[in-house]
Scaffold this active site. Structure first.
Site, short mmCIF file in Angstrom:
data_model
loop_
_atom_site.label_atom_id
_atom_site.label_comp_id
_atom_site.label_asym_id
_atom_site.label_seq_id
_atom_site.Cartn_x
_atom_site.Cartn_y
_atom_site.Cartn_z
N ILE A 7 3.57 -36.82 -70.83
CA ILE A 7 4.54 -35.90 -70.05
C ILE A 7 4.86 -36.79 -68.87
O ILE A 7 6.02 -36.84 -68.23
CB ILE A 7 4.04 -34.57 -69.99
CG1 ILE A 7 3.55 -34.14 -71.09
CG2 ILE A 7 4.77 -33.78 -69.19
CD1 ILE A 7 2.86 -32.93 -71.34
N GLU A 8 3.90 -37.07 -67.88
CA GLU A 8 4.41 -37.44 -66.74
C GLU A 8 3.12 -38.21 -65.96
O GLU A 8 2.05 -37.99 -66.40
CB GLU A 8 4.98 -36.38 -65.55
CG GLU A 8 3.70 -35.45 -65.32
CD GLU A 8 4.22 -34.44 -64.17
OE1 GLU A 8 5.28 -35.10 -63.28
OE2 GLU A 8 4.03 -33.43 -64.09
N GLU A 9 3.48 -39.03 -65.26
CA GLU A 9 2.53 -39.62 -64.27
C GLU A 9 2.65 -39.18 -62.77
O GLU A 9 3.69 -39.43 -62.22
CB GLU A 9 2.37 -41.23 -64.37
CG GLU A 9 1.48 -41.69 -63.28
CD GLU A 9 0.84 -42.82 -63.50
OE1 GLU A 9 1.41 -43.65 -64.62
OE2 GLU A 9 -0.28 -43.18 -63.14
N GLY A 10 1.72 -38.26 -62.26
CA GLY A 10 1.88 -37.90 -61.06
C GLY A 10 1.06 -38.68 -59.80
O GLY A 10 0.52 -39.59 -60.35
N TYR A 14 -1.46 -38.11 -58.70
CA TYR A 14 -2.96 -37.49 -59.31
C TYR A 14 -3.47 -37.96 -60.40
O TYR A 14 -4.58 -37.88 -60.56
CB TYR A 14 -2.98 -36.33 -58.51
CG TYR A 14 -4.29 -35.64 -58.80
CD1 TYR A 14 -5.30 -35.96 -57.83
CD2 TYR A 14 -4.56 -34.54 -59.49
CE1 TYR A 14 -6.44 -35.64 -58.10
CE2 TYR A 14 -5.85 -33.97 -59.74
CZ TYR A 14 -6.95 -34.43 -59.04
OH TYR A 14 -8.09 -34.06 -58.86
N VAL A 69 -0.29 -37.15 -67.36
CA VAL A 69 -0.67 -35.86 -68.23
C VAL A 69 0.01 -36.22 -69.49
O VAL A 69 1.02 -36.99 -69.70
CB VAL A 69 0.05 -34.74 -67.68
CG1 VAL A 69 -0.16 -33.44 -68.38
CG2 VAL A 69 -0.42 -34.24 -66.37
N LYS A 98 -4.89 -33.95 -69.07
CA LYS A 98 -4.69 -34.28 -67.70
C LYS A 98 -5.89 -35.46 -67.35
O LYS A 98 -7.20 -34.88 -67.30
CB LYS A 98 -4.53 -33.34 -66.61
CG LYS A 98 -4.45 -33.90 -65.36
CD LYS A 98 -4.09 -32.54 -64.54
CE LYS A 98 -3.81 -33.08 -62.97
NZ LYS A 98 -3.59 -32.22 -61.97
N ASP A 133 -0.83 -26.51 -52.68
CA ASP A 133 0.27 -27.28 -52.96
C ASP A 133 1.29 -26.63 -54.02
O ASP A 133 1.44 -27.27 -55.14
CB ASP A 133 -0.56 -28.81 -53.75
CG ASP A 133 0.74 -29.79 -53.76
OD1 ASP A 133 1.66 -29.72 -53.04
OD2 ASP A 133 0.33 -30.55 -54.69
#
Lengths: 468, 269
Positions: free
Chosen positions: A117-120, A122, A125, A140, A238
């Site tokens: 899904i994405e890499e943040g 933190y 995911v 995650k 946040d």
């Protein structure tokens, strides 16, 4: 036509009387039946209670011979009874505590990865399927920093706070799973509800902003989630659109508790290095070490503004720029509107215009289509003085939600194609949440430049800047 | 609700731990001495007592999942203190923790028996190499603990509840006796942390707080309300001497609390 006539002829007074009588009889029968049923129920309940009482009494008598088995159910007492004055009380209703268990983590191998899904900042995911139940979840992965202090505290706090939360508007942590090799715990995955969208991507891809009724639905759900957190002594720290998830049934859930922590009353000393810059409250920018729930309320205000225009409300390039954008939008604080702000660490290097009378909030002008209640709510949420911001509970009861257009019910919410479910998402440069580490020294952030540019503009306009 | 309740041990977990091949006396000693070590380390590290208490609860929870002999007891104690402090508001550095444990395990330790020997700093000096080895060991065990607990580090303590209950019963009207009862109740609760009976794993905080108040009031001869005051704190009164470890649904176990009193005296000595 003919039927109408016929009925008119048939329905004479006699018929009506008869009809009424029949109806009455029917009703009486019904009532009698209900009464009978009720009596039967009562009798059954009484019998059950008696049986139970007897059973209890029998059980008691095995321990305590003074009790007679024929006596009705009564709580046994240990403390000596005072004769005569004792009043029989019904058995107390005791609170049953939920008692979950603890057990070893399952392996991540129990899940089948579907897509990233994405890499943040933190962790990353991905979407995955539980091979046993077939449920689709979001996995995650916790990012391990290389510092020699074991499993990062941010991750542990996220797990701790999420595990304690149970609310429809907060993403649920189903379990924590680890990598196959448990001799070294390095791969840690949070198993979370999978939701199709995050609000940020959704806003980017929409051609028109949400309708007011939809904004109300979203804002109300966000605020009830935050209200739950605050009631449970958790600060999210946040809140931003990319941390708000939305499913195809119109339900919003707050996610990413990497910055969350428990707080107390009075608030403990906490780091100011929290909340993504564009959603960061002025007291944090000014370096307050003791802050509380109003920092989340400020973020809600920023999100409200963003929902209205599709664009983040306060896109500062750095701390100084962010603060100057805030003052541009919300006015300049004075000792009356925000007592004591000048004593905040970073306020010392702040250069403020001497007579800020003309510098009120321009929020109302910026959102001319908002109703009076709506703009009042926005102005309240974006109050510079944290003490003036409403609590989450107060927002939920705000007139804005009671006036037309009413909130759209979640079921009626429009659906959108899911990026997270299908394809790689486009990323836009949102600043990330601040990294853990040393708080920059107060002197390092120089706020003296905020109004520097204006000094030239305002020359001769009766507008003076003073060094405080 | 989460502030008032804890996850509880399952019957299966308790059964499995009781079926350990080690003799029960040895298991009890291991539990008691390791918990005492944690408590001592907490004091030397100037940790707030709630964090030390949580550490001991987590330690006992861990032992119901993994075998008692899996790790060195002192390492386990140090790792659990490190972990609990890390997620709290008062973290402690690995350096401080390894130093404290080096001292507590040395011959100079105040725990090594009476009379307390003259401190000999040589005996608890930690070289850089040893420190790094210890640190890595602690970090390894930290992961193992979290894995065994399913990352659930939530511990609700009965201490604040006990004080609240005493306040609602107006025990503090007389400040002197009120204080004495409160102090004794807290002592019971702290002593129960060291009890190998693992009371904190089988009973909810409300039950523990109520039992501690009951015993403390009896010790200090303070009169509590005549009515069934424990019902207000959601505790059912059952004095059942036959049952050992109970089914854990909020009963008041005199026997177990007596046990903790014995332990209390042992610690005070």
């Amino acid at each position: 036509m003919s039927t109408k006539q016929k009925s008119r002829w048939a329905d004479d007074e006699e018929d009506a009387v008869l009809e009424a009588q029949r109806k009455k009889e029917k009703e009486e029968k019904k009532r009698a039946k209900a009464e009978k049923q009720r009596r039967a129920d009562e009798a059954a309940a009484l019998r059950a209670a008696e049986l139970q009482g007897e059973a209890a009494a029998v059980a008691d008598s095995s321990n305590n011979n003074t009790e007679l088995s024929s006596r009705p159910a009564k709580r046994r007492r240990i403390s000596p009874e005072i004769e005569g004055v004792k009043v029989e009380l019904p058995p107390a209703k005791l609170l049953r505590f939920p008692s979950p268990e603890w057990k070893k983590c399952r392996s991540v191998e129990d899940y089948e990865k579907l897509n990233d899904i994405e890499e943040g900042a933190y962790g990353w995911v991905s979407r995955a399927k539980d091979s046993r139940t077939g449920n689709v979840v979001a996995l995650k992965r916790l990012k391990m920093d290389n510092a020699n202090d074991g499993i990062p505290v941010t991750g542990l706090r996220e797990i701790q706070t999420l595990m304690d939360c149970e609310h429809p508007n907060i993403v649920a942590l189903q379990e924590v799973v680890v990598g196959e090799d448990t001799s070294k715990i390095e791969n840690i995955f949070l198993v979370l509800d999978f939701l199709e969208h995050d609000l940020k991507t959704l806003l980017e891809d929409m051609s028109e902003p949400f309708l007011t009724s939809e904004i109300k639905t979203l804002l109300h759900q966000l605020t009830s989630g935050v209200s739950y957190l605050h009631q449970n002594w958790i600060l999210h720290r946040d809140l931003k659109t990319s941390n708000l998830l939305l499913n195809n049934r119109g339900v919003l859930k707050i996610a990413d508790f990497g910055m969350a922590r428990y707080f107390g009353d009075p608030p403990p000393k906490m780091t100011q290095l929290v909340v993504t810059l564009w959603y960061r409250a002025p007291e944090l920018l000014l370096g307050a070490e003791r802050y509380g729930t109003p920092v989340d309320m400020w973020s809600i205000g920023c999100i409200f503004g963003e929902l209205l225009t599709k664009e983040p409300l306060l896109q500062g390039k750095n701390e100084v720029d962010e603060l100057s954008k805030i003052f541009e939008l919300c006015g300049i604080p004075t000792e009356e509107t925000w007592p004591g702000f000048k004593r905040l660490p970073n306020a010392r290097s702040l250069r403020l215009p001497q007579n800020p009378v003309s510098q009120g909030s321009v929020l109302r002008a910026k959102f001319p289509f908002l109703t009076k209640a709506g703009s009042q709510l926005l102005i309240d949420l974006l109050a510079l003085n944290p003490g003036k911001r409403p609590s989450a509970q107060e927002v939920l009861e705000h007139a804005f939600f009671r006036e037309e257009p009413r909130m759209k019910s979640a079921e009626m919410f429009p659906t959108f194609p899911s990026k997270a479910g299908q394809e790689k998402r486009r990323r836009r440069g949102t600043p990330n949440a601040p990294m853990r580490g040393n708080v920059p020294e107060i002197k390092a952030t120089d706020f003296s430049g905020i109004f520097a540019g204006r000094e030239d503009e305002e020359k001769g306009g009766g507008f003076s800047l003073k060094l405080i | 609700m989460s502030h008032l309740s804890n996850p509880l041990a399952t019957a299966e977990q308790l059964f499995k731990s009781a079926n350990n091949p080690l003799p029960i006396e040895l298991l009890d000693s291991i539990r008691f001495y390791t918990a005492r070590l944690t408590q001592a380390a907490g004091i030397l590290l100037c940790l707030p007592q709630d964090i030390t208490a949580q550490a001991n609860v987590l330690l006992f929870r861990y032992w119901l999942v993994d075998d008692v002999m899996r790790h060195e007891f002192s390492d386990l104690s140090a790792a659990v203190v490190y972990l609990t402090a890390k997620i709290s508001a008062s973290p402690r550095s690995l350096r401080s923790i390894t130093n404290v444990y080096a001292y507590l395990l040395s011959e100079s330790s105040a725990l090594s028996g009476t009379p307390v020997p003259e401190p000999d700093p040589q005996s608890y000096y930690l070289s850089e190499g040893t420190y790094v080895t210890r640190r890595n060991k602690l970090l390894h065990i930290e992961g193992q603990i979290l894995n065994a607990l399913g990352f659930n580090t939530h511990v609700a303590l009965p201490h604040p509840l006990a004080i609240t209950y005493l306040q609602t019963m107006d025990v503090f009207i007389s400040p002197r006796t009120g204080k004495a009862v409160a102090k004794r109740a807290i002592e019971y609760l702290n002593a129960a942390l060291l009890s190998p009976q693992m009371l904190y794993l089988t009973h909810q905080p409300a039950s523990l707080a109520t039992a501690a108040i009951y015993l403390a009031a009896r010790d200090k001869g303070v009169k509590l309300p005549d009515c069934e005051w424990w019902e207000v704190s959601d505790v059912r009164e059952v004095v059942n001497k036959q049952e050992g470890i109970s089914n854990g649904d909020g009963e008041k176990e005199d026997e177990e609390a007596e046990m903790s009193r014995m332990l209390d005296e042992k610690v005070v000595d």
